[in-house]
Enzyme design. Structure first.
Site, PDB file in Angstrom:
ATOM      1  N   GLU A 120       0.824  -1.215   0.000  1.00 26.69           N
ATOM      2  CA  GLU A 120       0.000   0.000   0.000  1.00 26.69           C
ATOM      3  C   GLU A 120       0.860   1.268   0.000  1.00 26.69           C
ATOM      4  OE1 GLU A 120      -3.682   2.197   2.413  1.00 26.69           O
ATOM      5  OE2 GLU A 120      -2.419   0.749   3.478  1.00 26.69           O
ATOM      6  N   LYS A 129      -2.787  -2.053  -2.843  1.00 26.23           N
ATOM      7  CA  LYS A 129      -3.828  -1.165  -2.326  1.00 26.23           C
ATOM      8  C   LYS A 129      -3.410   0.256  -2.673  1.00 26.23           C
ATOM      9  CE  LYS A 129      -6.541   0.153   1.724  1.00 26.23           C
ATOM     10  NZ  LYS A 129      -7.101  -0.258   3.025  1.00 26.23           N
TER      11      LYS A 129
END
Length: 297
Positions: free
Chosen positions: A177, A214
């Site tokens: 992420e 993500k």
């Protein structure tokens, strides 16, 4: 618990991933939004107890099932706790059909070159062993990009993939992420740089090294299509990043093959003061909205 059935659900399942992983720094704000002020607790243990109650209430809501919520990211203290009389990860999978992930990062280092890498994680191997013992499927770790600075973005992505390989070696699925701050003036340029940096790292992985991504919802729809289609990527999920749920859902529905992994946008409108009927009705409406946007792409 079958890893292959969990992999199949994350790869092909219609739905989204709930982010229930607020940590020490973000918990007071999450509780405030939930209608629990700082005067309701006097230390960290009480604070985490209250946020665990909120997460357990969400997980036990009738609409919170694998039919529309394919995964949930848990904070370590949530994993260590119980929901419905079972260890949290076990409850998620056995009772709700929701694949459990664990947030593993220890927060952000100071900004350098317009980016914040993750703080060192010297105890990561031990945490991953514990996660395996508790039936966790995968992990999540967050860095932040504040500018279209090639050096900063390369540092963030390089670190993310180095740690991802450590996680893969333990048999877990890493969610990488590298968040892009939504308010920066050069967000589009940063997103182009980020896509290219991630592609370079993906192309260098071995055939048995797969990751999830993500990412902040991009200014340009389908900017990350090459990542969605990449053979080393199990799934691309999107964070809401400060966008309202409505705006996040609108942007998400324009990105083919990307599903939501919302945190604040998931809990928007929920309150500790709601009775069960109101609470369950609110979370059901929210889940339906985010699900619809996730499957629209």
């Amino acid at each position: 618990m079958s890893k292959s059935s969990q992999t199949d659900l994350i790869k092909a399942g219609q739905g989204f991933i709930a982010a229930l992983d607020q940590s020490g720094g973000s918990t007071p704000k999450a509780l405030r939004l939930y209608g629990v002020n700082e005067d309701a607790y006097s230390n960290d243990d009480e604070m985490f107890g209250l946020i665990h109650q909120m997460r357990a209430r969400i997980a036990q809501a009738p609409a919170f099932t694998g039919e529309k919520v394919v995964g949930a990211i848990l904070f370590e203290k949530t994993m260590d706790g119980e929901i419905g009389g079972k260890p949290s990860a076990t409850y998620m999978w056995e009772d709700r059909g929701v694949v459990p992930f664990l947030k593993v990062d220890k927060g952000l280092a100071d900004e350098e070159n317009g980016a914040q890498v993750m703080k060192p994680m010297p105890d990561l191997d031990a945490l991953l062993d514990k996660a395996n013992g508790k039936g966790i499927f995968g992990t999540k770790m967050r860095s932040v990009i504040h500018a279209a600075n090639a050096e900063g973005i390369k540092a963030v992505v390089g670190q993310q993939f180095d740690v991802a390989k450590q996680i893969i070696a333990k048999g877990l699925m890493p969610i990488v992420e590298p968040e892009v701050t939504i308010s920066i003036a050069d967000k589009s340029e940063a997103e182009d740089m980020l896509r290219n940096a991630i592609l370079a790292e993906l192309n260098a992985l071995n055939d048995d090294q797969n990751v999830m991504l993500k990412l902040t919802l991009p200014n340009t729809p389908n900017l990350y299509q090459a990542l969605v289609d990449h053979p080393r990527v199990l799934r691309v999920v999107a964070l809401s990043g400060g966008y309202s749920r409505q705006q996040a859902n609108d942007m998400l529905s324009q990105n083919k093959g990307v599903i939501a992994s919302f945190s604040r946008a998931l809990t928007e409108g929920l309150s500790a003061q709601q009775d069960d009927a109101a609470f369950n009705g609110t979370i059901e409406a929210t889940i339906n909205e985010i699900y619809a946007a996730s499957v629209a792409g």
